[in-house]
Design a protein around this motif. Structure first.
Motif, PDB file in Angstrom:
ATOM      1  N   SER A 257      -2.132  15.858  -3.492  1.00 22.10           N
ATOM      2  CA  SER A 257      -0.934  16.441  -2.862  1.00 22.10           C
ATOM      3  C   SER A 257      -1.119  16.727  -1.375  1.00 22.10           C
ATOM      4  CB  SER A 257      -0.516  17.722  -3.599  1.00 22.10           C
ATOM      5  OG  SER A 257      -0.232  17.425  -4.947  1.00 22.10           O
ATOM      6  N   SER A 258      -1.840  15.852  -0.697  1.00 21.46           N
ATOM      7  CA  SER A 258      -2.031  16.028   0.742  1.00 21.46           C
ATOM      8  C   SER A 258      -0.856  15.515   1.554  1.00 21.46           C
ATOM      9  CB  SER A 258      -3.316  15.316   1.185  1.00 21.46           C
ATOM     10  OG  SER A 258      -3.270  13.958   0.788  1.00 21.46           O
ATOM     11  N   THR A 259       0.042  14.729   0.934  1.00 18.92           N
ATOM     12  CA  THR A 259       1.158  14.129   1.688  1.00 18.92           C
ATOM     13  C   THR A 259       2.474  14.220   0.910  1.00 18.92           C
ATOM     14  OG1 THR A 259       0.592  11.948   0.801  1.00 18.92           O
ATOM     15  CG2 THR A 259      -0.315  12.507   2.964  1.00 18.92           C
ATOM     16  N   THR A 260       2.596  15.218   0.062  1.00 12.43           N
ATOM     17  CA  THR A 260       3.787  15.327  -0.786  1.00 12.43           C
ATOM     18  C   THR A 260       5.074  15.247   0.044  1.00 12.43           C
ATOM     19  OG1 THR A 260       2.518  16.736  -2.267  1.00 12.43           O
ATOM     20  CG2 THR A 260       4.922  16.786  -2.505  1.00 12.43           C
ATOM     21  N   ASP A 261       5.950  14.338  -0.343  1.00 12.64           N
ATOM     22  CA  ASP A 261       7.286  14.180   0.259  1.00 12.64           C
ATOM     23  C   ASP A 261       7.283  13.674   1.704  1.00 12.64           C
ATOM     24  OD1 ASP A 261       8.556  14.947  -2.067  1.00 12.64           O
ATOM     25  OD2 ASP A 261       8.561  17.065  -1.517  1.00 12.64           O
ATOM     26  N   LEU A 262       6.145  13.400   2.264  1.00  9.80           N
ATOM     27  CA  LEU A 262       6.142  12.936   3.657  1.00  9.80           C
ATOM     28  C   LEU A 262       6.731  11.533   3.787  1.00  9.80           C
ATOM     29  CD1 LEU A 262       2.725  14.272   5.025  1.00  9.80           C
ATOM     30  CD2 LEU A 262       5.022  15.174   5.452  1.00  9.80           C
ATOM     31  N   LEU A 263       6.545  10.697   2.761  1.00 13.42           N
ATOM     32  CA  LEU A 263       7.104   9.339   2.833  1.00 13.42           C
ATOM     33  C   LEU A 263       8.625   9.400   2.949  1.00 13.42           C
ATOM     34  CD1 LEU A 263       6.824   6.251   2.663  1.00 13.42           C
ATOM     35  CD2 LEU A 263       6.996   6.474   0.175  1.00 13.42           C
ATOM     36  N   ALA A 264       9.233  10.244   2.137  1.00 16.48           N
ATOM     37  CA  ALA A 264      10.696  10.344   2.165  1.00 16.48           C
ATOM     38  C   ALA A 264      11.175  10.835   3.532  1.00 16.48           C
ATOM     39  CB  ALA A 264      11.164  11.291   1.067  1.00 16.48           C
ATOM     40  N   ARG A 265      10.385  11.676   4.139  1.00 21.03           N
ATOM     41  CA  ARG A 265      10.807  12.274   5.399  1.00 21.03           C
ATOM     42  C   ARG A 265      10.533  11.376   6.603  1.00 21.03           C
ATOM     43  NH1 ARG A 265       9.146  18.426   6.924  1.00 21.03           N
ATOM     44  NH2 ARG A 265       9.958  18.422   9.055  1.00 21.03           N
ATOM     45  N   PHE A 266       9.397  10.689   6.598  1.00 20.66           N
ATOM     46  CA  PHE A 266       9.005   9.937   7.792  1.00 20.66           C
ATOM     47  C   PHE A 266       8.983   8.421   7.605  1.00 20.66           C
ATOM     48  CE2 PHE A 266       7.242  14.201   8.339  1.00 20.66           C
ATOM     49  CZ  PHE A 266       7.757  14.515   9.589  1.00 20.66           C
ATOM     50  N   GLY A 267       9.111   7.965   6.370  1.00 19.19           N
ATOM     51  CA  GLY A 267       9.217   6.534   6.140  1.00 19.19           C
ATOM     52  C   GLY A 267       7.886   5.809   6.151  1.00 19.19           C
ATOM     53  N   PRO A 268       7.927   4.565   5.679  1.00 16.77           N
ATOM     54  CA  PRO A 268       6.681   3.801   5.494  1.00 16.77           C
ATOM     55  C   PRO A 268       6.034   3.335   6.790  1.00 16.77           C
ATOM     56  CG  PRO A 268       8.599   2.480   4.924  1.00 16.77           C
ATOM     57  CD  PRO A 268       9.105   3.866   5.177  1.00 16.77           C
ATOM     58  N   GLU A 269       6.737   3.482   7.912  1.00 16.65           N
ATOM     59  CA  GLU A 269       6.109   3.122   9.184  1.00 16.65           C
ATOM     60  C   GLU A 269       5.100   4.174   9.624  1.00 16.65           C
ATOM     61  OE1 GLU A 269       6.773   0.227  11.272  1.00 16.65           O
ATOM     62  OE2 GLU A 269       7.327  -0.318   9.229  1.00 16.65           O
ATOM     63  N   ARG A 270       5.238   5.381   9.076  1.00 14.06           N
ATOM     64  CA  ARG A 270       4.343   6.454   9.532  1.00 14.06           C
ATOM     65  C   ARG A 270       3.522   7.067   8.399  1.00 14.06           C
ATOM     66  NH1 ARG A 270       7.244  10.576  13.373  1.00 14.06           N
ATOM     67  NH2 ARG A 270       5.080  11.018  13.961  1.00 14.06           N
ATOM     68  N   ILE A 271       3.963   6.878   7.181  1.00 21.93           N
ATOM     69  CA  ILE A 271       3.185   7.333   6.019  1.00 21.93           C
ATOM     70  C   ILE A 271       2.809   6.057   5.272  1.00 21.93           C
ATOM     71  CG2 ILE A 271       3.188   8.748   3.933  1.00 21.93           C
ATOM     72  CD1 ILE A 271       3.428  10.394   6.490  1.00 21.93           C
ATOM     73  N   ILE A 272       1.568   5.660   5.418  1.00 22.34           N
ATOM     74  CA  ILE A 272       1.221   4.264   5.166  1.00 22.34           C
ATOM     75  C   ILE A 272       0.173   4.135   4.066  1.00 22.34           C
ATOM     76  CG2 ILE A 272       0.366   2.162   6.245  1.00 22.34           C
ATOM     77  CD1 ILE A 272       1.172   3.562   8.982  1.00 22.34           C
ATOM     78  N   ASP A 273       0.593   3.517   2.969  1.00 20.59           N
ATOM     79  CA  ASP A 273      -0.369   3.176   1.920  1.00 20.59           C
ATOM     80  C   ASP A 273      -1.224   1.997   2.371  1.00 20.59           C
ATOM     81  OD1 ASP A 273      -0.005   4.998  -0.179  1.00 20.59           O
ATOM     82  OD2 ASP A 273       1.783   3.941  -0.895  1.00 20.59           O
ATOM     83  N   THR A 274      -2.509   2.127   2.193  1.00 17.52           N
ATOM     84  CA  THR A 274      -3.432   1.079   2.622  1.00 17.52           C
ATOM     85  C   THR A 274      -3.990   0.334   1.421  1.00 17.52           C
ATOM     86  OG1 THR A 274      -5.289   2.595   2.456  1.00 17.52           O
ATOM     87  CG2 THR A 274      -4.191   2.459   4.596  1.00 17.52           C
ATOM     88  N   PRO A 275      -4.537  -0.850   1.663  1.00 19.98           N
ATOM     89  CA  PRO A 275      -5.368  -1.468   0.626  1.00 19.98           C
ATOM     90  C   PRO A 275      -6.605  -0.593   0.367  1.00 19.98           C
ATOM     91  CG  PRO A 275      -5.003  -2.980   2.478  1.00 19.98           C
ATOM     92  CD  PRO A 275      -4.490  -1.647   2.891  1.00 19.98           C
ATOM     93  N   ILE A 276      -7.271  -0.829  -0.749  1.00 11.51           N
ATOM     94  CA  ILE A 276      -8.517  -0.107  -1.046  1.00 11.51           C
ATOM     95  C   ILE A 276      -9.619  -0.751  -0.206  1.00 11.51           C
ATOM     96  CG2 ILE A 276     -10.097   0.693  -2.843  1.00 11.51           C
ATOM     97  CD1 ILE A 276      -7.787   0.330  -4.830  1.00 11.51           C
ATOM     98  N   SER A 277      -9.576  -0.472   1.063  1.00 10.50           N
ATOM     99  CA  SER A 277     -10.467  -1.098   2.046  1.00 10.50           C
ATOM    100  C   SER A 277     -10.818  -0.029   3.073  1.00 10.50           C
ATOM    101  CB  SER A 277      -9.763  -2.275   2.748  1.00 10.50           C
ATOM    102  OG  SER A 277      -9.277  -3.214   1.821  1.00 10.50           O
ATOM    103  N   GLU A 278     -11.649   0.921   2.659  1.00  8.39           N
ATOM    104  CA  GLU A 278     -11.889   2.087   3.512  1.00  8.39           C
ATOM    105  C   GLU A 278     -12.510   1.713   4.849  1.00  8.39           C
ATOM    106  OE1 GLU A 278     -12.581   1.964   0.287  1.00  8.39           O
ATOM    107  OE2 GLU A 278     -11.709   3.722  -0.687  1.00  8.39           O
ATOM    108  N   THR A 279     -13.397   0.749   4.844  1.00  7.19           N
ATOM    109  CA  THR A 279     -13.990   0.334   6.115  1.00  7.19           C
ATOM    110  C   THR A 279     -12.905  -0.174   7.058  1.00  7.19           C
ATOM    111  OG1 THR A 279     -16.179  -0.145   5.234  1.00  7.19           O
ATOM    112  CG2 THR A 279     -15.494  -1.414   7.165  1.00  7.19           C
ATOM    113  N   ALA A 280     -12.006  -0.990   6.528  1.00  2.12           N
ATOM    114  CA  ALA A 280     -10.963  -1.572   7.381  1.00  2.12           C
ATOM    115  C   ALA A 280      -9.993  -0.508   7.864  1.00  2.12           C
ATOM    116  CB  ALA A 280     -10.215  -2.677   6.627  1.00  2.12           C
ATOM    117  N   PHE A 281      -9.549   0.385   6.970  1.00  2.00           N
ATOM    118  CA  PHE A 281      -8.479   1.275   7.446  1.00  2.00           C
ATOM    119  C   PHE A 281      -9.017   2.479   8.203  1.00  2.00           C
ATOM    120  CE2 PHE A 281      -8.487   2.945   2.916  1.00  2.00           C
ATOM    121  CZ  PHE A 281      -8.675   4.299   3.177  1.00  2.00           C
TER     122      PHE A 281
END
Lengths: 348, 343
Positions: free
Chosen positions: A53-77
């Protein structure tokens, strides 16, 4: 069923009671409103709202341009966060569990933490690396570690570890605005999650509006005169529970919540020990070569005669975190171990 | 089995009819000469005071030294398409790329000499050149320069610019996780990145064929749905052409590309490397790309004796100015050794 929390409607008063997770999210949202350079990247931070719950509801508020799901690629992201920060953005990047540092540590300690130094101060890396820490819910040896001592050992990154809702908000705001990389370590057990046993203090008063807690300042979580307990994160709550209990016996425990490991406010430790002469260090990280030894050395480097009794350390005794509940609780710094250490320190 | 370039038995591609005009060809040659002149000067300064014997930590330029002689076609061909608003991330062997991208030679050289006037005030060294003016950085960790390039590209994309990030690494790095994570993420997010692999045949002492399961790392682009192109024979004009396509694709918003260039490590992995593991050692100098390109340009009438002399003299002048600047610059005060950890 989702295990994220339901949203809380904003209240008009100067402060409200929020869970730690909601306080953390509030700080992120306020900074995102304030500064378009802030983005949040990580695994399951979008529609899920963060596993803890570190980002609850932030996607709805700020959209996918700013709340961004990444691939499971910790080194890359995480590396992406570094490059974006170098180019003037203020990314917050989530490493789902601190335990996962093993798959991406090079970007963290060889890049994020060193670029400012290697560039002679010419390149800044203003990013926040958030990560969940801690055990107590039988998640086993690879999903229960704190590891803050490891991060704090490696130079070039600030390390903050809030224990309560107000500090979670204030330290997040400060971390986002800091021009350095800041590792923000939140204990799952203080987030106030509906699906995990939680201390009553994981809900608390949180100031409305802008709220900053300075990085590098400890807090006296409870004043006392007889013994100093230096601790952080979930262990603060256990220490406060023990302090309340012992107060009934006429023993006044002073609880120091470090809040920041880098920079560490050594003066706060010395001031308290100068008063009490007794020191107990409580650390959910591993015992050896870590935070608890650093706290003790802070005192002995300064003046060992401040101590009227040997120091007692309550930490994970250099064993991976076990799975079975009874085994896990035997190695975590639970209230019974903290109380026993205080009694030994005071020869009670 | 051979793991290195076959000796050139046919004329290099540059000697065939070129699609490039004379000023462009001259500029490529000038960049290559400047890079080589620089490395020859660093080589001279590096070994000047390592004795008696060879003490790696001794001298005006201490520490490991990875020089890029032979790999100039990569730097010249790729960076010709960039401005200093574009980003470049390089490796432990970064000099040619830094020079071709327009890094200030004085500040760069002062850093290599560990001086207070260096890019990093002597805190970085030759593997850690960070230059905000040219958006250049490098990492001494194999493949780990790729992820930060993603972030620079991400920032460029968010600012709605047509700036690009070029991420350079060696062929040995293509077996690292960071390489694959970066290609996947950049492809999925259509980031304006050009991934460049410098295949110099050798991962220190291990030949590429002994370590890599595919004959061309460019083939690996297919796994991520992006264009992959391999340039053979260290051909600067073929590098230029491939990079033109990749940079244009990135600038236009179409996403990343991967280019592998079969280049040449003319010298050792680092200075002091006797290269006893390298069976083709004796013939390596015959593959030097600079005399070959010079010959092609002379035959095409692009260069003559005067022009070549002017180019070499201009390069020497710039390089010696930078060396002199570095040598005359102050050393950092040891009392400041703990500075710059935090902003």
């Amino acid at each position: 069923m989702t295990i994220t929390d339901t949203p809380t409607a904003p209240a008009p008063q100067a402060s409200r009671r929020l869970t730690t997770s909601k306080a953390m999210v509030e700080a992120i949202a306020q900074e995102m409103e304030r500064d378009p350079a802030v983005v949040y990247l990580g695994e399951d931070v979008g529609a899920y709202g963060g596993i803890f719950s570190s980002t609850t509801d932030l996607l709805a508020r700020f959209g996918p341009e700013r709340i961004i799901d990444t691939p499971i690629s910790e080194t890359a992201f995480i590396g992406l966060g570094i490059g974006a920060a170098v180019e003037g953005m203020r990314p917050i990047v989530e490493l789902m569990f601190a335990d996962f540092m093993g798959v991406c540590l090079d970007q963290i300690y060889n890049h994020m933490a060193k670029i400012h130094f290697e560039s002679g101060g010419n390149v800044r890396v203003p990013m926040v690396l958030t990560t969940a820490v801690g055990g107590g819910y039988s998640d086993g040896a690879q999903h229960s570690q704190c590891l803050w001592g490891t991060f704090a050992h490696l130079p070039g990154m600030k390390v903050v570890v809030p224990s309560n809702p107000a500090d979670a908000k204030g330290l997040m705001t400060s971390a986002i605005r800091d021009d350095n990389p800041v590792v923000y370590m939140f204990h799952k057990g203080v987030m106030g999650l509906a699906w995990m046993a939680k201390n009553a203090r994981s809900v608390g008063d949180v100031p409305d509006g802008e709220h900053l807690v300075p990085i590098g300042k400890a807090a006296v979580a409870r004043p006392g005169t007889d013994v100093t307990v230096v601790t952080l994160s979930l262990s603060v709550h256990h220490a406060l529970d023990v302090a309340e209990k012992l107060s009934g016996e006429g023993v006044e425990v002073e609880v120091i919540d470090l809040r920041s490991l880098v920079p560490l406010e050594r003066e706060a430790i010395l001031t308290s020990v100068a008063k009490t002469g007794h020191l107990v260090v409580v650390d959910e990280d591993y015992l050896s070569f870590g935070l608890s030894g650093e706290v003790v050395a802070t005192v002995t480097d300064h003046d060992p005669t401040m101590l009227k009794a040997p120091v007692h350390r309550v930490a994970v005794p250099d064993v991976p975190i076990p799975y079975a509940h009874g085994l896990e609780y035997a190695v975590l710094p639970r209230p019974d171990r903290i109380e026993a250490a205080i009694r030994r320190s005071l020869a009670l | 089995m051979t793991m290195h370039a076959e000796p050139s038995t046919s004329p290099a591609a540059e000697t065939a009819a070129s699609a490039l005009d004379a000023p462009t060809r001259t500029a490529l040659f000038e960049t290559m000469v400047l890079c080589r002149t620089y490395e020859e000067a660093i080589l001279r300064e590096y070994h000047a005071d390592k004795g008696p014997g060879f003490d790696i930590g001794k001298g005006l330029v201490p520490g490991e030294m990875h020089l890029s002689a032979g790999q100039e076609p990569v730097a010249a061909g790729v960076c010709a398409h960039l401005t200093t608003d574009d980003a470049v991330t390089a490796t432990h062997r970064p000099h040619h790329l830094a020079i071709a991208h327009g890094m200030d030679l004085r500040a760069m050289t002062a850093e290599i000499f560990g001086r207070e006037t260096g890019l990093g005030r002597g805190r970085g060294g030759h593997m850690h050149l960070f230059d905000p003016a040219t958006h250049f950085s490098c990492s001494g960790i194999i493949a780990e320069g790729y992820p930060p390039a993603l972030g620079q590209a991400f920032a460029f994309q968010r600012k709605q610019t047509d700036r690009v990030a070029v991420a350079v690494t060696g062929e040995g790095a293509a077996n690292q996780g960071a390489f694959h994570e970066s290609l996947n993420l950049a492809a999925r997010w259509s980031l304006p990145v050009v991934f460049v692999v410098e295949d110099n045949d050798w991962a220190i002492s291990v030949p590429r064929d002994a370590a890599t399961a595919v004959p061309s790392n460019a083939d690996r682009a297919a796994a991520y749905g992006i264009p992959g192109e391999r340039v053979e024979d260290n051909d600067v004009e073929a590098v230029y052409a491939a990079a033109a396509r990749a940079v244009e694709r990135a600038r236009s918003g179409a996403g990343p590309s991967l280019i592998e260039i079969h280049t040449l490590r003319l010298w050792g992995h680092f200075e002091g490397d006797a290269q006893g593991y390298r069976p083709e050692l004796a013939e390596v100098p015959s593959h030097d790309p600079i005399p070959r390109y010079e010959k092609a340009l002379r035959e095409a009438g692009v260069l003559d004796d005067d022009a070549v002399q002017r180019i070499r003299a201009a390069a020497a002048e710039r390089v010696e100015d930078a060396i002199a600047y570095a040598k005359s610059s102050p050393l950092p005060d040891p009392a400041s050794a703990t500075s710059y950890v935090f902003a």
